[in-house]
Design a protein around this motif. Structure first.
Motif, short mmCIF file in Angstrom:
data_model
loop_
_atom_site.label_atom_id
_atom_site.label_comp_id
_atom_site.label_asym_id
_atom_site.label_seq_id
_atom_site.Cartn_x
_atom_site.Cartn_y
_atom_site.Cartn_z
N LYS A 148 4.05 1.98 11.48
CA LYS A 148 3.65 1.05 12.54
C LYS A 148 4.07 -0.34 12.13
O LYS A 148 3.93 -0.72 10.96
CB LYS A 148 2.15 1.12 12.76
CG LYS A 148 1.73 2.43 13.41
CD LYS A 148 0.31 2.38 13.92
CE LYS A 148 0.01 3.66 14.68
NZ LYS A 148 -1.10 4.41 14.10
N GLN B 234 4.51 0.45 -2.38
CA GLN B 234 4.13 0.15 -3.75
C GLN B 234 4.55 -1.26 -4.17
O GLN B 234 5.53 -1.79 -3.68
CB GLN B 234 4.73 1.16 -4.76
CG GLN B 234 4.58 2.61 -4.36
CD GLN B 234 3.14 3.09 -4.36
OE1 GLN B 234 2.34 2.68 -5.20
NE2 GLN B 234 2.79 3.92 -3.41
N ALA C 117 15.92 12.35 3.28
CA ALA C 117 15.36 12.15 4.62
C ALA C 117 13.87 11.83 4.55
O ALA C 117 13.11 12.50 3.86
CB ALA C 117 15.59 13.42 5.44
N PHE C 118 13.48 10.81 5.28
CA PHE C 118 12.07 10.44 5.43
C PHE C 118 11.74 10.52 6.91
O PHE C 118 12.59 10.23 7.75
CB PHE C 118 11.84 9.01 4.93
CG PHE C 118 11.99 8.86 3.43
CD1 PHE C 118 10.88 8.83 2.61
CD2 PHE C 118 13.25 8.75 2.86
CE1 PHE C 118 11.01 8.71 1.24
CE2 PHE C 118 13.40 8.63 1.48
CZ PHE C 118 12.28 8.60 0.67
N ASN C 119 10.50 10.94 7.20
CA ASN C 119 10.15 11.03 8.62
C ASN C 119 8.67 10.82 8.83
O ASN C 119 7.90 11.74 9.00
CB ASN C 119 10.58 12.40 9.17
CG ASN C 119 10.52 12.42 10.68
OD1 ASN C 119 10.01 11.48 11.31
ND2 ASN C 119 11.00 13.50 11.28
N LYS C 120 8.27 9.61 8.72
CA LYS C 120 6.86 9.29 8.94
C LYS C 120 6.84 7.97 9.68
O LYS C 120 7.50 7.02 9.28
CB LYS C 120 6.18 9.15 7.59
CG LYS C 120 4.69 8.97 7.68
CD LYS C 120 4.08 9.23 6.31
CE LYS C 120 2.60 8.91 6.27
NZ LYS C 120 1.82 9.59 7.31
N LEU D 200 6.76 6.33 -2.40
CA LEU D 200 6.02 7.48 -2.93
C LEU D 200 6.65 8.77 -2.43
O LEU D 200 6.61 9.08 -1.24
CB LEU D 200 4.55 7.39 -2.50
CG LEU D 200 3.62 8.49 -3.00
CD1 LEU D 200 3.50 8.48 -4.52
CD2 LEU D 200 2.24 8.36 -2.38
N GLY D 201 7.21 9.52 -3.36
CA GLY D 201 7.85 10.80 -3.03
C GLY D 201 8.78 10.66 -1.85
O GLY D 201 9.55 9.70 -1.75
N LEU D 202 8.67 11.63 -0.93
CA LEU D 202 9.47 11.56 0.30
C LEU D 202 8.58 11.14 1.45
O LEU D 202 8.90 11.35 2.62
CB LEU D 202 10.13 12.91 0.59
CG LEU D 202 11.16 13.37 -0.45
CD1 LEU D 202 11.66 14.76 -0.14
CD2 LEU D 202 12.33 12.40 -0.50
N VAL D 203 7.41 10.57 1.11
CA VAL D 203 6.47 10.12 2.14
C VAL D 203 6.80 8.68 2.55
O VAL D 203 7.01 8.39 3.71
CB VAL D 203 5.01 10.22 1.64
CG1 VAL D 203 4.06 9.80 2.75
CG2 VAL D 203 4.68 11.63 1.18
N TYR D 204 6.82 7.81 1.55
CA TYR D 204 7.12 6.40 1.83
C TYR D 204 8.42 6.01 1.11
O TYR D 204 8.49 6.09 -0.12
CB TYR D 204 5.97 5.51 1.33
CG TYR D 204 4.62 5.96 1.82
CD1 TYR D 204 4.31 5.93 3.18
CD2 TYR D 204 3.65 6.44 0.94
CE1 TYR D 204 3.06 6.36 3.64
CE2 TYR D 204 2.41 6.87 1.39
CZ TYR D 204 2.12 6.84 2.74
OH TYR D 204 0.90 7.27 3.18
N ASN E 20 0.84 -1.20 0.00
CA ASN E 20 0.00 0.00 0.00
C ASN E 20 0.87 1.25 0.00
O ASN E 20 0.62 2.19 -0.72
CB ASN E 20 -0.89 0.04 1.25
CG ASN E 20 -2.14 -0.79 1.08
OD1 ASN E 20 -2.30 -1.45 0.06
ND2 ASN E 20 -3.01 -0.76 2.06
N CYS E 21 1.87 1.24 0.87
CA CYS E 21 2.73 2.41 0.99
C CYS E 21 3.97 2.29 0.11
O CYS E 21 4.31 3.19 -0.63
CB CYS E 21 3.16 2.60 2.44
SG CYS E 21 1.77 2.91 3.55
#
Lengths: 146, 215
Positions: free
Chosen positions: A104, A54, A98-101, A60-64, A51-52
């Motif tokens: 879980k 892919q 850098a990713f920061n999310k 996805l971008g700098l989100v995932y 899902n995240c």
């Protein structure tokens, strides 16, 4: 009727040919186990991860963050085995970005399932690390810091 | 238009009827059917009044006010999501990025994503999210507002499901729908934002809508 029989013979023949090729190509038990881990891992990946990250592992971008071509993943297998189950938060750097999310973890995953997912992601997208065994996961999970 | 006696007599001749049929088929081939208009309609005098998106006012990722006037004379695609959702939203956002890319050269097409978790999704968080997706605020507004107003507009204007539900894995239930809104604020298409083929259809429909000036 005759035509139907001919078609049937052709289908069976082609099917046998495929089985033959695959059967001869693999070399016994080790590969069967690998295939099982990989196939099962792919299913679990699509259930819990894609899902995240892919299906193609590009994120996805700098989100995932991406998994395909990821220096983060190549750096520390044990850490990756831990975060699948226990999650991860705070900033991480993947391929210089850098990713920061918070991710879980999927706490319900068994050691076998983690091994299967790992086998899939470490033998896909131009990686060829071979099977990741349950014992590798059990060992890594004894030292998780997340 | 009413059937007059003369017309009826015209149709009665088989050749004339055939000619009319061919004419209709020809019309179908050369001109596409316009997109449907969703929702209830009312007849006021001789005019048909269609369902429109109700007036709204939200705040976007740049703290700018976003309202109906932002979308005046614009076609837009709307959806409902929240940034901490791990189920369908990441897929929806992947697909919405495709719509964003496909409409890059269309100044009259905008995107509007509403968070259904405004308590968590603050302006700062939405700003960070949009920036990380690498999208421009002037083309893709991520908006937040009071929970009630967002849920209400979702349900009554966009016919989309959005509500809190503690029994769900992430605490909310919501549809993964993308809604295509025309320049008059009317819904012209509804698509499953988690399915690539449906989003392909949306991209085609945006072009169709533009070919009729967005109305």
């Amino acid at each position: 009727m005759r035509k139907a029989i001919l078609v049937w013979i052709a289908v069976v023949g082609i099917a046998n040919l495929f089985v033959g090729i695959h059967g001869c190509g693999s070399s016994g038990n080790r590969d069967t186990k690998f295939q099982q881990y990989y196939a099962q891992g792919q299913q679990l990946y699509e259930q819990h991860c894609s899902n995240c990250h892919q299906k193609d592992g590009r994120g996805l971008g700098l989100v995932y963050p991406p998994l395909a071509q990821s220096d983060y993943m190549d750096k520390d297998l044990d850490h990756v085995l831990c975060l699948m189950k226990y999650g991860l938060s705070g900033e991480i750097v993947v391929n210089g970005k850098a990713f920061n999310k918070e991710m879980k973890g999927v706490f319900s995953l068994t050691d076998l399932e983690v091994a299967e997912i790992a086998t899939y992601i470490y033998n896909n997208w131009e990686r060829d690390q071979g099977i990741i065994d349950i014992s590798d996961v059990t060992k890594a999970h004894q030292k998780c810091d997340n | 238009m009413k059937f007059t006696k003369e017309m009826r007599s015209q149709f009665s001749h088989p050749f004339n009827l055939l000619a009319v049929c061919i004419l209709f088929v020809g019309a179908c081939v050369t001109k596409e059917k316009p997109l449907p208009i969703f929702g209830e309609r009312e007849l006021v005098g001789t005019d048909t009044v269609y369902h429109r998106i109700a007036p709204f006012q939200f705040v976007d990722q740049d703290s700018a006010l976003v309202s109906n006037t932002t979308f005046q004379d614009k076609i837009y695609v709307a959806d409902f999501f929240f940034t901490s959702c791990r189920t369908i939203c990441p897929i929806m956002k992947t697909q919405m990025v495709r719509v964003y890319e496909a409409t890059k050269e269309m100044p009259d097409v905008l995107l509007l994503s509403h968070t259904i978790d405004p308590e968590y999704d603050t302006v700062a968080l939405l700003h960070d999210f949009a920036e990380r997706l690498g999208v421009e605020s002037k083309r893709w507004h991520f908006v937040t507002g009071s929970k009630d107003s967002i849920y209400k507009i979702a349900q009554t204007s966009y016919f989309a499901t959005a509500m809190e539900d503690k029994s769900e894995p992430d605490g909310f239930i919501h549809s993964g729908a993308f809604l295509l809104i025309d320049k008059k604020g009317r819904i012209r298409g509804k698509y499953d934002g988690t399915k690539e083929e449906e989003v392909n259809r949306l991209i085609v429909d945006i072009k169709r809508l533009r070919s009729t000036n967005g109305i």
